[in-house]
Design a protein around this motif. Structure first.
Motif, short mmCIF file in Angstrom:
data_model
loop_
_atom_site.label_atom_id
_atom_site.label_comp_id
_atom_site.label_asym_id
_atom_site.label_seq_id
_atom_site.Cartn_x
_atom_site.Cartn_y
_atom_site.Cartn_z
N LEU A 28 -5.08 7.13 -1.32
CA LEU A 28 -4.53 5.37 -1.06
C LEU A 28 -4.30 4.56 -2.04
O LEU A 28 -5.36 4.51 -3.18
CB LEU A 28 -5.23 4.69 0.01
CG LEU A 28 -4.75 3.75 0.45
CD1 LEU A 28 -2.96 3.41 1.42
CD2 LEU A 28 -5.35 2.61 1.19
N LYS A 33 -8.87 -0.24 4.40
CA LYS A 33 -7.87 -0.62 3.40
C LYS A 33 -8.60 -1.05 1.44
O LYS A 33 -8.00 -0.98 0.89
CB LYS A 33 -7.18 -2.38 3.87
CG LYS A 33 -5.85 -2.15 4.31
CD LYS A 33 -5.96 -3.32 5.29
CE LYS A 33 -4.42 -3.59 6.56
NZ LYS A 33 -4.53 -4.97 6.44
N TYR A 84 0.92 -1.40 0.15
CA TYR A 84 -0.10 -0.01 0.04
C TYR A 84 1.08 0.89 0.22
O TYR A 84 2.18 1.74 1.07
CB TYR A 84 -0.78 0.17 1.32
CG TYR A 84 -1.75 -1.33 1.02
CD1 TYR A 84 -2.97 -0.58 1.12
CD2 TYR A 84 -1.42 -2.19 1.50
CE1 TYR A 84 -4.09 -2.25 0.71
CE2 TYR A 84 -2.65 -3.92 1.84
CZ TYR A 84 -3.25 -3.06 1.71
OH TYR A 84 -4.72 -4.69 1.10
N LEU A 129 -6.79 4.06 8.15
CA LEU A 129 -7.10 3.88 7.01
C LEU A 129 -7.43 2.60 6.66
O LEU A 129 -7.59 2.10 6.99
CB LEU A 129 -6.43 4.81 5.87
CG LEU A 129 -5.76 5.56 5.79
CD1 LEU A 129 -4.01 5.96 4.84
CD2 LEU A 129 -6.52 6.68 6.38
N VAL A 142 -7.78 9.76 0.34
CA VAL A 142 -7.65 10.49 1.92
C VAL A 142 -8.44 11.39 2.74
O VAL A 142 -7.99 12.23 2.74
CB VAL A 142 -6.44 9.82 2.44
CG1 VAL A 142 -5.84 10.22 4.29
CG2 VAL A 142 -6.20 8.38 2.37
N GLY A 146 -10.16 3.40 1.80
CA GLY A 146 -9.03 5.04 1.91
C GLY A 146 -8.99 5.84 2.60
O GLY A 146 -8.49 6.84 3.53
N ILE A 203 0.60 5.63 -0.29
CA ILE A 203 -0.38 6.97 -0.44
C ILE A 203 0.37 7.99 -1.83
O ILE A 203 1.86 8.10 -1.31
CB ILE A 203 -0.63 7.78 0.84
CG1 ILE A 203 -0.91 7.05 1.22
CG2 ILE A 203 -1.60 8.68 0.58
CD1 ILE A 203 -1.70 7.13 3.66
N ALA A 238 -1.65 5.75 9.22
CA ALA A 238 -0.53 7.05 8.65
C ALA A 238 -0.88 8.02 9.68
O ALA A 238 -2.04 8.28 10.27
CB ALA A 238 -2.07 7.29 7.23
N LEU A 253 2.99 5.91 6.74
CA LEU A 253 1.93 5.40 6.84
C LEU A 253 2.75 2.74 7.16
O LEU A 253 3.79 2.80 7.26
CB LEU A 253 1.61 3.73 4.71
CG LEU A 253 0.72 3.60 4.80
CD1 LEU A 253 -0.60 4.06 5.20
CD2 LEU A 253 0.80 3.05 3.50
#
Length: 333
Positions: A61, A124, A28, A122, A77, A127, A30, A97, A86
């Motif tokens: 995200l 998953k 993942y 966050l 986000v 986001g 951002i 985050a 993150l």
């Protein structure tokens, strides 16, 4: 001086004996886009450290393809921008985050102040953020990366802002510190100075719970250090080894350890000599964000793929290695 090989003896043993034979990596990251507004300068937008708020948009995200770095957007986000940390909690699997507030109750932040920093979790799948609490940091410093120890303790790397006029202590403009963030409320406790000064550093834990720092290469070769988790002090291990694609100014923005490969996976921002140019570097690749791996045995960086061009920066990454059992002979058929 501590040898990088001796530090990672425990890591090698862990990888040989402590892991299932099969693992799947999920990444993942951002990304934050920024606008090249009329009258803006290349120097202002390419200065290391946080980008001025008026240029920023809401962060997104993304799920990252580990084979080539291609991002697939998951969702915004909402109300937050310039996320610089993150990490996946090793016990609860929550995605934490560190981001800056862009809007409050739908009203854009117009103060020009990028340091309204919050700890979030966050979703998953979407986001969408859940606010935990503010991260209060001495001076106008910023969180450059976060990483969780195996017991769930969340560490943060703090970089100085590099603005001499706002320097309010005797520390150097770029002085680094190590901190611990309380995941229940965002309260941040400074552990101590690392003794290293740069524009941006990334941190990440190896499975034996060694906390490893990678610095940028502004004015000196990028370094790999081990951080003392009780004092913050950095001990030099090795210099980073850059591939020919990255022979300009390079920042390891964020990194996380991948159990499947036994290496760090990192986001790297590459540009030419700091602040002199936007569209091209002194190397073979354009200015932008890249997915790379870092060999913990010797500090060698390997190119995986480009994540974005100049107008979007990926400053935070989290790696989740999904462990699977070793198939039996009967399961193979």
């Amino acid at each position: 001086m501590i040898s990088i090989r001796s530090v990672f003896v425990a890591l090698a043993v862990f990888l040989l004996l402590g892991l299932p034979a099969m693992a799947k990596t999920e990444i993942y990251s951002i990304g934050t886009s920024f606008l090249v507004m009329e009258g803006s300068s290349a120097e202002e937008l390419l200065m290391p450290g946080p980008i001025p708020v008026p240029y920023l948009t809401v962060s997104f995200l993304n799920k990252i393809d580990p084979s080539d770095g291609t991002p697939t957007p998951i969702g915004p986000v909402t109300d937050y921008t310039q996320c610089t940390g993150l990490d996946i909690h090793p016990v609860t699997q929550e995605l934490y985050a560190v981001c800056n507030i862009m809007e409050t109750n739908g009203v854009p932040n117009t103060k020009g102040d990028p340091f309204q920093t919050m700890l979030l979790t966050l979703d998953k799948n979407t986001g969408q953020p859940t606010e935990i609490g503010p991260i209060e940091i001495p001076r106008e410093d910023f969180v450059s990366d976060i990483s969780s120890r195996s017991d769930g303790t969340l560490f943060a790397h703090i970089n100085g802002l590099n603005i001499a006029a706002k320097e309010a202590t005797t520390k150097g403009e770029s002085a680094n510190s190590l901190a611990i963030i309380d995941t229940q409320n965002g309260n941040t406790t400074i552990v101590g100075p690392t003794g290293v000064e740069d524009f941006w550093s990334a941190i990440g834990f190896t499975p034996p719970d060694n906390l490893i720092q990678c610095t940028d290469n502004d004015g000196f070769p990028g370094m790999v250090n081990i951080l003392n988790q009780a004092t913050g002090h950095a001990t030099f291990l090795e210099n980073l080894i850059y591939p020919p694609e990255f022979d300009g100014f390079v920042q390891i923005m964020s990194k996380d350890f991948d159990l499947a490969s036994g290496q760090f996976i990192a986001t790297l921002f590459s540009q030419g000599k700091c602040c002199d140019e936007i569209l091209t570097t002194n190397s073979h690749l354009p200015t932008g964000s890249y997915l790379v791996s870092i060999n913990p045995q010797n500090g060698a960086i390997s190119y995986i793929g480009q994540m974005s061009e100049f107008g979007e920066r990926f400053s935070a990454i989290a790696v989740y290695s999904v462990r699977t059992a070793v198939p039996t002979l009967s399961e193979w058929g």
